[in-house]
Write a protein that holds these residues in place. Structure first.
Motif, PDB file in Angstrom:
ATOM      1  N   SER A  93       0.846  -1.192   0.000  1.00 46.59           N
ATOM      2  CA  SER A  93       0.000   0.000   0.000  1.00 46.59           C
ATOM      3  C   SER A  93       0.881   1.241   0.000  1.00 46.59           C
ATOM      4  O   SER A  93       2.051   1.198   0.386  1.00 46.59           O
ATOM      5  CB  SER A  93      -0.933   0.011   1.226  1.00 46.59           C
ATOM      6  N   SER A  94       0.310   2.352  -0.466  1.00 47.25           N
ATOM      7  CA  SER A  94       1.003   3.632  -0.420  1.00 47.25           C
ATOM      8  C   SER A  94      -0.021   4.724  -0.207  1.00 47.25           C
ATOM      9  O   SER A  94      -1.225   4.508  -0.377  1.00 47.25           O
ATOM     10  CB  SER A  94       1.819   3.885  -1.690  1.00 47.25           C
ATOM     11  N   GLU A 103       6.762   7.544  -4.074  1.00 42.13           N
ATOM     12  CA  GLU A 103       6.431   7.496  -2.663  1.00 42.13           C
ATOM     13  C   GLU A 103       6.669   6.076  -2.176  1.00 42.13           C
ATOM     14  O   GLU A 103       6.802   5.145  -2.961  1.00 42.13           O
ATOM     15  CB  GLU A 103       4.987   7.904  -2.457  1.00 42.13           C
ATOM     16  N   THR A 104       6.690   5.937  -0.862  1.00 45.74           N
ATOM     17  CA  THR A 104       7.013   4.646  -0.271  1.00 45.74           C
ATOM     18  C   THR A 104       5.859   3.681  -0.426  1.00 45.74           C
ATOM     19  O   THR A 104       4.710   4.032  -0.133  1.00 45.74           O
ATOM     20  CB  THR A 104       7.340   4.824   1.217  1.00 45.74           C
TER      21      THR A 104
ATOM     22  N   LEU B  32      13.697   6.817  -8.766  1.00 45.89           N
ATOM     23  CA  LEU B  32      14.268   5.481  -8.660  1.00 45.89           C
ATOM     24  C   LEU B  32      14.354   5.153  -7.168  1.00 45.89           C
ATOM     25  O   LEU B  32      14.790   6.002  -6.372  1.00 45.89           O
ATOM     26  CB  LEU B  32      15.663   5.490  -9.311  1.00 45.89           C
ATOM     27  N   GLN B  33      13.914   3.969  -6.823  1.00 46.14           N
ATOM     28  CA  GLN B  33      13.959   3.560  -5.428  1.00 46.14           C
ATOM     29  C   GLN B  33      14.806   2.299  -5.281  1.00 46.14           C
ATOM     30  O   GLN B  33      14.953   1.521  -6.228  1.00 46.14           O
ATOM     31  CB  GLN B  33      12.542   3.279  -4.907  1.00 46.14           C
ATOM     32  N   TRP B  34      15.350   2.116  -4.099  1.00 47.95           N
ATOM     33  CA  TRP B  34      16.045   0.886  -3.740  1.00 47.95           C
ATOM     34  C   TRP B  34      15.326   0.271  -2.538  1.00 47.95           C
ATOM     35  O   TRP B  34      15.030   0.969  -1.551  1.00 47.95           O
ATOM     36  CB  TRP B  34      17.507   1.145  -3.385  1.00 47.95           C
ATOM     37  N   LEU B  46      14.608   1.552   1.064  1.00 45.30           N
ATOM     38  CA  LEU B  46      15.822   2.127   1.627  1.00 45.30           C
ATOM     39  C   LEU B  46      15.924   3.606   1.280  1.00 45.30           C
ATOM     40  O   LEU B  46      16.247   4.435   2.140  1.00 45.30           O
ATOM     41  CB  LEU B  46      17.057   1.399   1.072  1.00 45.30           C
ATOM     42  N   VAL B  47      15.682   3.928  -0.001  1.00 48.26           N
ATOM     43  CA  VAL B  47      15.879   5.307  -0.435  1.00 48.26           C
ATOM     44  C   VAL B  47      15.093   5.587  -1.703  1.00 48.26           C
ATOM     45  O   VAL B  47      14.760   4.665  -2.458  1.00 48.26           O
ATOM     46  CB  VAL B  47      17.387   5.569  -0.690  1.00 48.26           C
ATOM     47  N   THR B  48      14.792   6.866  -1.937  1.00 47.48           N
ATOM     48  CA  THR B  48      14.210   7.334  -3.196  1.00 47.48           C
ATOM     49  C   THR B  48      15.089   8.449  -3.724  1.00 47.48           C
ATOM     50  O   THR B  48      15.442   9.373  -2.991  1.00 47.48           O
ATOM     51  CB  THR B  48      12.789   7.881  -2.983  1.00 47.48           C
TER      52      THR B  48
END
Lengths: 116, 112
Positions: A93-94, A103-104, B32-34, B46-48
């Motif tokens: 979910s975000s 976004e996460t 880009l994300q990790w 971890l990061v964006t």
């Protein structure tokens, strides 16, 4: 206090059966997702819902049908299970849709499906 | 179809060594994300990174986004056993709502 939970954690079933996987998030997020991770650990988006509305529908067999009764729940129903459906299915979910910076996404612990 | 290729696929090193994981694509991403995924669990962010050329540090981890926003790298200094896991990069293209395309993954094992 699990943020994104999935049930069941393990699912072993016979070919041809119909099964459902449930997902719930208590983060107050608007967007939920289903991903499939294969035996090589490749993670691929299947579906996404925003506020109960389908917004992402990748090329997935129509045996897979997502259902979102409310924005905190996104279930996945699979008809006529096949051997190739064996994988780990992750719910995530975000907060909501964004046009630019990512976004996460918060992932559940996964459901390990084995079709015999 | 956007593809994110990670290299290496597998990496086994000893505690204290340094390593770099690469994530490459022919497509441009707006961000880009990790993520790191441990056995039996889901991936954890971890990061964006969102700006071409951007460098972000998270303790012993250094992330870089390529100038053209088509590639990224993750460098770990003085690896520890706790760094063991599956590292996944994930890109988001412009105008694709919240869709993430995940990389092929790098499995890292750090031994004592």
């Amino acid at each position: 206090d699990t943020a994104v939970s999935q049930t069941p954690k393990y699912l072993v079933t016979q070919m041809g059966n119909d099964k459902s996987i449930k997902c719930e998030q208590n983060l107050g997020h608007d967007t939920m997702y289903w991903y499939k991770q294969d035996s090589k650990k490749f993670l691929k988006i299947m579906f996404s819902y925003n506020n109960k509305e389908l917004i992402i529908n990748e090329t997935v067999p129509n045996r897979f049908s997502p259902k979102s009764p409310d924005k905190a729940h996104l279930n996945l129903h699979i008809n006529s299970l096949e051997l190739g459906d064996s994988a780990v299915y992750f719910c995530a979910s975000s907060h909501g849709m964004t046009s630019g910076g990512g976004e996460t996404q918060y992932f559940g612990p996964g459901t390990r499906l084995l079709v015999l | 179809t956007q593809l994110l290729e990670q290299s290496p696929q597998f990496l086994s090193i000893q505690e204290g060594e340094n390593l770099t994981v690469y994530c490459n694509s022919s497509s441009v991403f707006s961000s880009l994300q990790w993520y790191r995924q441990e056995p039996g669990e889901g991936p954890v962010l971890l990061v964006t990174v969102v700006t071409g050329g951007e460098v972000k540090k998270l303790k012993r981890l250094t992330f870089q986004f390529g100038d053209a926003r088509k590639d990224s790298s993750l460098h770990i200094t003085a690896a520890q056993p706790g760094d063991t896991g599956l590292y996944l990069c994930a890109g988001k293209a412009s105008g694709t709502a919240s869709k993430l395309t995940f990389g092929t993954g790098t499995r890292l094992q750090v031994t004592l």
